[in-house]
Write a protein that holds these residues in place. Structure first.
Motif, PDB file in Angstrom:
ATOM      1  N   ASP A 263     -60.214  -6.706 -93.675  1.00  0.00           N
ATOM      2  CA  ASP A 263     -60.778  -7.985 -93.434  1.00  0.00           C
ATOM      3  C   ASP A 263     -62.148  -7.976 -94.016  1.00  0.00           C
ATOM      4  O   ASP A 263     -62.868  -7.052 -94.279  1.00  0.00           O
TER       5      ASP A 263
ATOM      6  N   GLU B 192     -53.056  -7.564 -90.811  1.00  0.00           N
ATOM      7  CA  GLU B 192     -54.230  -7.414 -89.837  1.00  0.00           C
ATOM      8  C   GLU B 192     -55.506  -7.863 -90.510  1.00  0.00           C
ATOM      9  O   GLU B 192     -56.719  -7.804 -90.193  1.00  0.00           O
ATOM     10  N   LYS B 193     -55.293  -8.597 -91.639  1.00  0.00           N
ATOM     11  CA  LYS B 193     -56.592  -9.026 -92.498  1.00  0.00           C
ATOM     12  C   LYS B 193     -57.434  -9.928 -92.013  1.00  0.00           C
ATOM     13  O   LYS B 193     -58.520 -10.201 -92.132  1.00  0.00           O
ATOM     14  N   ASP B 194     -56.751 -10.751 -90.999  1.00  0.00           N
ATOM     15  CA  ASP B 194     -57.406 -11.766 -90.270  1.00  0.00           C
ATOM     16  C   ASP B 194     -58.163 -11.301 -89.207  1.00  0.00           C
ATOM     17  O   ASP B 194     -59.014 -12.198 -88.404  1.00  0.00           O
TER      18      ASP B 194
ATOM     19  N   ARG C 198     -61.079  -9.840 -87.485  1.00  0.00           N
ATOM     20  CA  ARG C 198     -62.681  -9.414 -87.856  1.00  0.00           C
ATOM     21  C   ARG C 198     -63.135  -7.907 -87.472  1.00  0.00           C
ATOM     22  O   ARG C 198     -62.665  -7.720 -86.306  1.00  0.00           O
TER      23      ARG C 198
END
Length: 941
Positions: A157, A88-90, A92
């Protein structure tokens, strides 16, 4: 890409599902970290926002720790929890979206914030989001302080990360705590230095770098998740194997059988998940990188890059090294001239070694043997051989003999076991095997390797085999069988052909007699052992110690000292001047000095002996040395040091079975804690001592338990109980009881006098009079003669006796001299001379109060009150210090640093910091510089 990174870093990421299962059921320990974090965080309730960062490797327990902290604070704080994930790093503002259920309450008033929580992030900057979030938090925190948690920050993120940084920079007086967990060198800061910089930039920031569990906490973990309770030595072995990692400990305990965990002939297993991940990782490496990695696994230590490259036969070492550093398989020290390096983690090294083919291992060991130092070359020579090699076996045996002569019994045993495996004849193999086991027993007292147990039983009958089997019988408390085997070995051996085997059998047959308190049978056996000569310095040292104890039991301490002086080359009078090679001579001299009542000399000898053990200068570490030192320090009036050494002796459980010192160690701890009025703890230690003494079936352990019982009764002011406990010792009055007469006989005489049993008291005093040459006798005789005369209303004789004792040097036995002074002062009070009594009572009160001897000090204070005087007012907060807080405060007041205190107490620096923070709170201190004055004022120095 993220999945590739995870697979390439098995030690960095671990098995997520397994970690989550572990978190749910196996949190143990970390009490200091929990209290440190909660205490620091709670200050936010007064409007001081706090940033707390918990940093550590995967599986070390970061999430479990912050969950426990959150549980501790849940009643006073509103909890907002977010957990980051690499998938889920992308997304925001993913952290804010996880906090959405707390933010939606004010959706109409904060549309930007509400939109972010619903995924409407287009065109919103991190600064705007942080400002909006801070305004909302400020209002919410007025009603209830808020604990914001972000777990696994390295997967956050970038937008959320910027919001958190801005939040920390802009908060001021909000009632907020931001609690983060992250892995070193990732995400939040990019580097370790960056993590520290982010924390220090916060107004109130704290970084906790979480390492492996302490041994105590690790032991609790093994009990919680293990199949069966492991022996202390097996727990220590697993702790070292996993570096205290809870996750890896859990994996090994789940996968390995109880036999595998206790079989010292084999390495502990590598967790399957780690082994599989490492194997996939090394398969991706280029050939030269793989060869360099294999060489490092074979070398198994920090080595120069050039050496590793030579063993691996790699032409371009820097090029081969680069991929290993990128994958975090290897760590190196590029700032050092030889650029040394090693594999990142011991478990990785083992997994890599096990993944190699036998041919690769043999080839690499053969390549390493001529390149490494002489000491290291032996293991490579042996590992490079695949068939019997009599010549190498002979070389190994010669090296073993040199190691044994130097006192390195464990290393000698290792060389002989290798030699046995490489022998081409049964007789030579069995001889080397039995000698190796003998060295192991000489160093460790017990044999934990079941394979060696079985191998010894399979050897052809001979005196050496009888000796080894006799020692194994001792280890399982079968003294009858041990006595039979030792006796049979002596009857079938030739002292001229097998002098060392005869000497060992004499030593241990004599030892059994000492344990049974039959010292007259023991003494000639121990004399013969020393005359014949022992196979190692460890064996010689042990025989001398037992001889010293037996000699004191037969002849009394004074004559024992003369006998030993004639037979043993004593070290210099100043023990600090003793040569390192002669350090073990301090042990028998310390024992005899203690038996003779020369507590100052005993303390000096044993302090040097244990100090050299603690500093690693000598390998022969014995719990008994610390117990005897504690006893000498107790009678010398150094109760803090006595408690430290008693506690340390209890932790030295390497000697299991009947040779355990737990009965003695807990007995000594019971005496100190009772003297300070900590009754519950004293009775707990005493009960543990009794339980262990009952299991050991040794009179020497029973004696210590009875001795502790007598001192507990003495501290409670119960002479009847003291007399009941000690009277059986008086009737026995042989062996151990006789050898240690001065530590119990004065208590018995005092109790009998106070009970009015003067005839028995006179018999007891007559027994003491056989030791007229001892300086301690003069002091004890003056005290008890004065007490007896006073009880018979012969005050002139009593005064003369008391005053004779008071002019003796107080270094003899300050504790006994203070008891004499107290009885003298009481007599003066009864004679109507309070002005003469008051100075003595003040001296007594000061002595007891400085020791922290609350029951004794209370009695002195009561006598002062009776004559219209008052003792110096003490800080009442002092009584609330625990035993460990008292000890640490005492050492800190002496000027020791936290690191020095930690080394002295064998605890972590964090443990010292934790206890000192409690001391500061309880004594209302703000600075370490206040400690000496406040402790002196409060009576806990």
């Amino acid at each position: 890409m993220e999945n590739e990174v995870s697979e390439l870093n098995p030690l960095q990421d671990g098995n997520a599902d397994e970690e989550l299962r572990w978190r749910a059921q196996a949190f143990v320990g970390r009490s200091e970290e929990v209290q440190l974090l909660t205490n620091y965080a709670r200050k936010a309730q007064q409007g001081e926002p706090r940033l707390l960062v918990v940093e550590g490797e995967p599986g070390i327990g970061k999430t479990a720790l912050i969950r426990r902290v959150a549980e501790e604070m849940e009643g006073d704080f509103s909890l907002w929890w977010a957990a980051c994930d690499p998938a889920e790093k992308d997304i925001r503002f993913g952290v804010l979206q996880q906090w959405a259920r707390h933010i939606r309450v004010q959706a109409t008033e904060r549309p930007l914030l509400t939109g972010l929580t619903q995924g409407q992030t287009s065109g919103v900057s991190a600064v705007e989001a942080a400002g909006e979030l801070l305004l909302f938090l400020r209002e919410e925190a007025k009603r209830r302080p808020i604990l914001l948690v972000v777990d696994d920050l390295q997967w956050s993120d970038e937008a959320s990360l910027r919001v958190l940084r801005t939040l920390v920079r802009r908060w001021w007086h909000e009632r907020l705590v931001l609690l983060l967990s992250c892995r070193p060198g990732k995400g939040a800061a990019g580097t370790r230095d960056g993590t520290q910089r982010w924390v220090t930039q916060a107004k109130h920031g704290r970084l906790i770098q979480l390492g492996g569990l302490s041994l105590d906490d690790f032991t609790a973990l093994t009990r919680q998740v293990g199949q069966a309770e492991l022996e202390p030595w097996a727990v220590r072995r697993l702790h070292q194997h996993t570096d205290g990692s809870p996750l890896y400990a859990h994996s090994v305990l789940a996968e390995a059988s109880a036999e595998a965990l206790t079989d010292t002939s084999r390495r502990l297993p590598v967790p399957h998940s780690l082994a599989g991940a490492v194997e996939r990782q090394i398969q991706r490496l280029e050939p030269d990188s793989r060869k360099l990695l294999d060489a490092l696994a074979v070398l198994d230590k920090k080595v120069p890059l050039a050496l590793a490259a030579a063993v691996a036969n790699v032409a371009n070492p820097p090029a081969a090294l680069a991929p290993l550093l990128s994958a975090r398989l290897v760590k190196w020290w590029p700032d050092q001239p030889t650029t040394p390096l090693c594999i990142e983690h011991a478990l990785q090294s083992q997994a890599i070694y096990e993944a190699m083919s036998p041919q690769q291992r043999h080839a690499l060991h053969a390549a390493a043997a001529p390149l490494v130092d002489v000491t290291s070359s032996w293991v490579h020579k042996v590992a490079a051989v695949s068939r019997p090699d009599p010549d190498l076996a002979n070389e190994l045996e010669e090296e073993a003999n040199q190691q044994a002569a130097a006192g390195h019994s464990v290393r000698a045993a290792a060389f002989l076991l290798w030699a046995a495996e490489l022998s081409d004849a049964r007789t030579s193999r069995e001889k080397r095997l039995l000698t190796a086991i003998t060295h192991v027993l000489s160093a460790n007292y017990t044999l934990r390797d079941k394979a060696l147990h079985d191998a010894a039983r399979d050897c052809a009958p001979c005196p050496a085999r009888d000796y080894v089997l006799g020692r194994l019988a001792v280890a399982r408390s079968d003294f009858t069988e041990a006595e039979r085997l030792f006796t049979h070995a002596l009857a079938t051996s030739d002292p001229d052909l097998e002098p060392q085997t005869v000497a060992l059998c004499c030593t241990w047959l004599g030892t059994i007699h000492v344990w049974r308190d039959d010292v007259r049978k023991a003494l000639p056996l121990l004399e013969k052992a020393l005359q014949l000569g022992m196979p190692s310095s460890n064996s010689t040292d042990y025989a001398r110690s037992m001889y010293a104890l037996a000699c004191s039991g037969v002849y009394g301490a004074e004559r024992a000292l003369q006998e030993l002086t004639a037979q043993i080359p004593w070290p210099p009078q100043d023990p600090e001047q003793t040569a390192l090679s002669d350090t073990a001579l301090l042990r028998p001299r310390g024992i005899v000095s203690l038996c003779a009542g020369d507590y100052r000399k005993a303390s000096m000898d044993l302090t040097v002996l244990t100090g050299r053990q603690r500093n690693g200068l000598i390998a022969d570490v014995r719990a008994n040395d610390y117990i005897l030192l504690a006893k000498a320090q107790w009678l010398q009036g150094d109760w803090d040091a006595a408690m430290i050494n008693a506690e340390h002796a209890v932790t030295l459980d390497a000697n299991d079975g009947p040779l355990s010192r737990r009965a003695k160690g807990h007995a000594m701890a019971a005496v100190v804690t009772a003297g300070r009025g900590h009754w519950a703890l004293a009775h707990q230690h005493h009960q543990t001592s009794r339980d262990n003494a009952h299991k050991s079936a040794l009179y020497i352990d029973t004696w210590w338990t009875l001795w502790a019982d007598a001192w507990i009764s003495h501290a409670q002011g119960d002479p009847a109980a003291t007399a009941r406990t000690l009277l059986p010792m008086f009737h026995r009055n042989t062996g151990i009881s006789r050898a240690r007469m001065f530590s119990w006989l004065p208590l018995l005489a005092e109790a009998q006098i106070r009970l009015g049993d003067f005839d028995r008291a006179e018999d007891t005093l007559n027994e003491l009079r056989t030791h007229t040459a001892s300086p301690l006798y003069q002091l004890v005789s003056s005290w008890l003669t004065g007490l007896m005369a006073h009880s018979a209303h012969d005050h002139d004789t009593a005064q003369t006796a008391f005053e004779q004792g008071l002019v003796l040097p107080d270094l003899v036995a300050p504790l006994y001299q203070t008891m004499l002074r107290h009885d003298y002062a009481r007599m003066l009070l009864q004679l109507g001379r309070p002005k003469d009594a008051i100075p003595h009572l003040r001296t007594v009160d000061n002595f007891y109060t400085d020791l922290g001897a609350a029951p004794y000090a209370e009695r002195a204070a009561a006598d002062l009150d009776a004559c219209g005087a008052t003792c110096h007012q003490r800080n009442s907060l002092a009584i609330h210090l625990t035993e460990r807080e008292h000890t640490i405060a005492h050492l800190a007041a002496q000027g020791l640093t936290n690191g020095e205190i930690a080394g002295k107490l064998y605890v972590s620096t964090k443990t010292v910091e934790y206890h000192l923070s409690n001391v500061y709170t309880k004594l209302s201190l703000t600075s370490r510089r206040q400690l000496p004055a406040v402790l002196n004022e409060s009576g806990v120095s």
